[in-house]
Design an enzyme around this catalytic site. Structure first.
Site, mmCIF file in Angstrom:
data_model
loop_
_atom_site.group_PDB
_atom_site.id
_atom_site.type_symbol
_atom_site.label_atom_id
_atom_site.label_comp_id
_atom_site.label_asym_id
_atom_site.label_seq_id
_atom_site.Cartn_x
_atom_site.Cartn_y
_atom_site.Cartn_z
ATOM 1 N N THR A 141 2.721 25.001 -6.064
ATOM 2 C CA THR A 141 2.500 26.436 -5.326
ATOM 3 C C THR A 141 2.971 26.313 -3.932
ATOM 4 O O THR A 141 3.568 26.963 -3.635
ATOM 5 C CB THR A 141 0.912 26.481 -5.506
ATOM 6 O OG1 THR A 141 0.506 26.731 -6.654
ATOM 7 C CG2 THR A 141 0.640 27.903 -4.576
ATOM 8 N N PHE B 82 0.953 -1.118 0.075
ATOM 9 C CA PHE B 82 0.121 -0.025 0.103
ATOM 10 C C PHE B 82 0.892 1.139 -0.009
ATOM 11 O O PHE B 82 1.774 1.494 0.932
ATOM 12 C CB PHE B 82 -0.784 -0.040 1.420
ATOM 13 C CG PHE B 82 -1.869 1.199 1.263
ATOM 14 C CD1 PHE B 82 -3.224 1.179 0.547
ATOM 15 C CD2 PHE B 82 -1.436 2.413 1.501
ATOM 16 C CE1 PHE B 82 -4.006 2.173 0.456
ATOM 17 C CE2 PHE B 82 -2.444 3.573 1.548
ATOM 18 C CZ PHE B 82 -3.506 3.386 0.817
ATOM 19 N N ASP C 103 9.396 3.544 1.690
ATOM 20 C CA ASP C 103 7.820 4.023 1.879
ATOM 21 C C ASP C 103 7.740 3.811 3.523
ATOM 22 O O ASP C 103 7.368 2.675 4.002
ATOM 23 C CB ASP C 103 6.841 3.503 1.326
ATOM 24 C CG ASP C 103 5.496 4.322 1.542
ATOM 25 O OD1 ASP C 103 5.500 4.492 2.721
ATOM 26 O OD2 ASP C 103 4.503 3.876 1.160
ATOM 27 N N LYS D 40 1.967 10.392 8.061
ATOM 28 C CA LYS D 40 1.344 10.052 9.412
ATOM 29 C C LYS D 40 2.014 10.435 10.710
ATOM 30 O O LYS D 40 1.510 11.617 10.942
ATOM 31 C CB LYS D 40 1.560 8.496 9.214
ATOM 32 C CG LYS D 40 0.380 7.550 8.144
ATOM 33 C CD LYS D 40 0.179 6.416 8.518
ATOM 34 C CE LYS D 40 -0.938 5.800 7.432
ATOM 35 N NZ LYS D 40 -2.143 5.780 7.898
#
Lengths: 471, 471
Positions: free
Chosen positions: B351, B189, B295, B326
């Site tokens: 931005t 995931f 990750d 997280k």
């Protein structure tokens, strides 16, 4: 009364120019030091936000610029706005910051009020929202809603997924991961993640080396100016571009599930199109069952003299999804049709599902905009500014070409004769205490706050005239 | 001294169960009302964050749960932490909220300190960062850096883009928009935007109906437990999976530019792999010039008994890019090789370029974690908790299967015999005042804060034993 004077009684009355080397020596030191750990090559100057006030941004060298760029069109009310300071100090904000919730699973009791305050400023015809984190994120979340809706139309909203769909999607293969497209426009800008970059087409630097979805680009009208002298040509341009859109939808090698467009192409050069063009798109999308997404990331929150720029066009029925970010300091999409909520839970979902801290700021901005009539005021000052720029364009026709944004408040742009001239103009404006931005290759875009008033416009116009005379 | 007691002298000493219907009547009312404007189907209960404290989360019905889910593994220190309250009230925070800067163009003078405070907690070998907004965003920003690096290796870091590249990318065509892949693992995931969903493969609900990049999925090792009784089988499983990775890199129909992996597959079932497997991946990626991305969105910030989970493996040389989100309440990626900064400005840009407000919180969390030795403390309480769960697994072998997470602090999971039993267990835990989450189909995952101590573990274990006896 001047709203700027009410908010900012101590707002500077003119720019302060301390150093004309920009970035100045203090900025340069700070850039070098930050540059050890962060990419600082695009930094214009290091700001002193404590000393910035209202329409003026200060830098660490003591320069104080009148700001018509406003953090790439992202500051709605001005710096150190007292209403936003109050919102930032509220117990609700402290909770949102230190106990950032997984809003989909465990929203706090404050959250309903936070959402509803944002929805008070929803575009006409929209009454629900889904929240995200940036303009690119908002657009991609909207694409997800659009693809799910599009497949639900084929499958049936409540039809369960087949085993084949469930198994194939785990391998990134169809039918579970279908080949579907979003159509967008040449010169469009919708963000820089992978799906959003695939609908962006304003500059190669945004896209090069990134794998992209093979999605089609239609043509956005290129009008001749002044508009009132070119009505026939421009109407035929609308028809030409609408035909391209419909042809692409009918003939693209994979189905086109959604169309995304900015009410005014902003990053891509402040390209305008007519109400008839937008209604034509609405008609084509309805005819072909294509989801109509309006990207109001840069144009939204009053900047064009209506709360949302597409409201100028009175598009009927209202767009399916309208994305927001920038001046709202938070992001997401508005919608009205409940079928854009996917058929089962957890399809449109992620850990945070948005950010209540910045949504509190959005609600406070919405309230200030409404209570102070800032949209109408922006329209008024915009008319004044446009008129004066139109006069200047007669004096400097080589340096103010294709002036556009009439009737769009301060959302004004024009072209110079070359990228070099445009960049020189922007640099000299900074040296004279005015912070302005460009767009596309040769355009200057004005993006002041909603508290930019006639007095600010006059200062800007004086500096601009002086700089243009020397260009 | 107990850090929880220091932070939270008034922390509840036990859960409070007011209603066993969950969501309770007050939550139901609030869900219905919020549901008019926002998708509330995944809501477990509506929280009262004002009344939540330390390791306990309160709901609007007066229930107070011991929280081992912590906002889907996102709360590092506990609710209403005094150090975070102080950070949230700081003038620096108020500026970050109300004058949200375009950090790439106009960073404030505070920003260097904000970045460097986050970098104090960088993984070993990493000394720079790029900031984003969520885990999915962090991973996709890392992919952008990886693709640009990969193409620069072919083109030359300082070689200008060709006209053909500049023109083709505007049409989403190669060579400007090259067909390149990221390899990931089954059950992984990495987020739910379009590129991140293309490397995600844990559940169909995350992906179905979304167009995806045709990127390959390798196999993540499936070990037999207990590990110490299955060393030979598990080593052969490592070898089998490493071969699949290398074969896919060599044979996939488009070049594989990057590999992304979680140190522990979290959403996909708390699947562990050995240090040898991770070093094998590092070796393969180096051999084939593939960028190695770790990750750490769910595993980072102390949760596994080291500050970053991949540090358990002593991977040499360090991974190229390490993503975070997280528990850091902010997001981005760490890196060390300056060639991951693309050759020209504005290629990795947007931005906002991150969010200083949440980065201030990250810096405050990093400081508390370091000053209070919370990583070592989490490791200690995790060892205690794992030992007790191991004992319980002897008593309830049908309900605590494949217990895993030994030596990984409180990052512990186990399996039940069916999804129904797993879901019933989670629901009954809530009814008894414990908030816990699941992962994959049949697993329970524990994700408490870093201030979860032996006393909290004992309360959890008592409730768990009672619920298991009734299951």
């Amino acid at each position: 009364m001047s709203v700027a004077a009410k908010y900012y009684p101590d707002e500077p009355t003119a720019p302060v120019v301390k150093v004309t080397e920009i970035p100045g020596p203090e900025s340069k030191k700070a850039i070098a030091s930050l540059g050890e750990v962060f990419d600082t090559r695009p930094v214009y100057f290091v700001a002193d936000y404590e000393k910035s006030l209202g329409n003026y941004i200060a830098d660490v060298d003591g320069n104080v610029y009148l700001d018509l760029y406003a953090q790439i069109a992202s500051i709605a009310l001005g710096y150190n706005n007292p209403a936003l300071i109050e919102a930032a100090k509220s117990p609700e904000m402290i909770r949102a910051l230190i106990e950032r919730p997984a809003l989909g699973n465990f929203p706090g009791k404050d959250f309903e009020g936070i959402v509803k305050n944002v929805l008070k400023a929803a575009p006409k015809g929209q009454d629900k929202l889904w929240s995200g984190l940036s303009g690119a994120d908002a657009n991609e979340l909207a694409f997800k809603a659009a693809f799910m809706w599009y497949q639900a139309k084929k499958r049936g909203y409540n039809t369960e997924f087949t085993t084949e769909e469930n198994e194939s999607t785990m391998k990134n293969a169809s039918p579970g991961s279908p080949d579907l497209a979003v159509i967008s426009f040449k010169r469009a800008f919708h963000g820089r993640l992978f799906a959003s970059a695939s609908v962006t087409a304003s500059k190669p630097v945004h896209k090069i080396d990134l794998p992209s979805f093979k999605w089609p680009k239609a043509e956005f009208p290129s009008y001749k100016y002044p508009l009132e002298d070119n009505t026939e040509y421009n109407a035929s341009e609308d028809a030409r571009c609408l035909k391209i859109v419909e042809d692409l939808i009918k003939t693209w090698h994979i189905p086109v599930a959604a169309l995304i467009i900015e009410p005014i192409q902003s990053e891509g050069g402040d390209n305008h199109a007519s109400a008839a063009f937008f209604q034509g798109l609405r008609d084509i999308t309805l005819k072909h069952g294509v989801v109509f997404i309006v990207d109001e990331v840069q144009t939204g929150v009053g900047a064009t003299g209506s709360l949302w720029a597409h409201e100028h066009f009175n598009i009927t029925p209202a767009p399916d999804l309208v994305t927001f970010s920038k001046k709202f300091q938070s992001a997401g999409y508005f919608f009205h049709d409940p079928e854009f909520i996917p058929n089962i839970a957890y399809r449109q979902f992620n850990t945070w599902c948005g950010d209540p801290a910045h949504m509190i700021i959005a609600g406070a901005i919405a309230k200030e905009v409404a209570d102070n009539g800032l949209v109408a005021k922006a329209a008024e000052v915009g008319d004044y500014l446009y008129g004066k720029l139109f006069e200047l364009s007669k004096k400097f026709p080589q340096h103010i070409q294709n002036l556009r944004g009439k009737g769009r408040a301060t959302f004004i742009a024009w072209d110079l004769a070359s990228p070099e001239l445009r960049n020189t103009l922007l640099f000299k404006l900074k040296q004279n205490g005015v912070n302005c931005g460009g767009c596309a290759e040769v355009s200057v875009r004005l993006r002041p706050t909603l508290t930019f008033e006639k007095k600010h416009a006059d200062i800007f116009l004086d500096v601009l005239e002086k700089v243009l005379a020397d260009l």
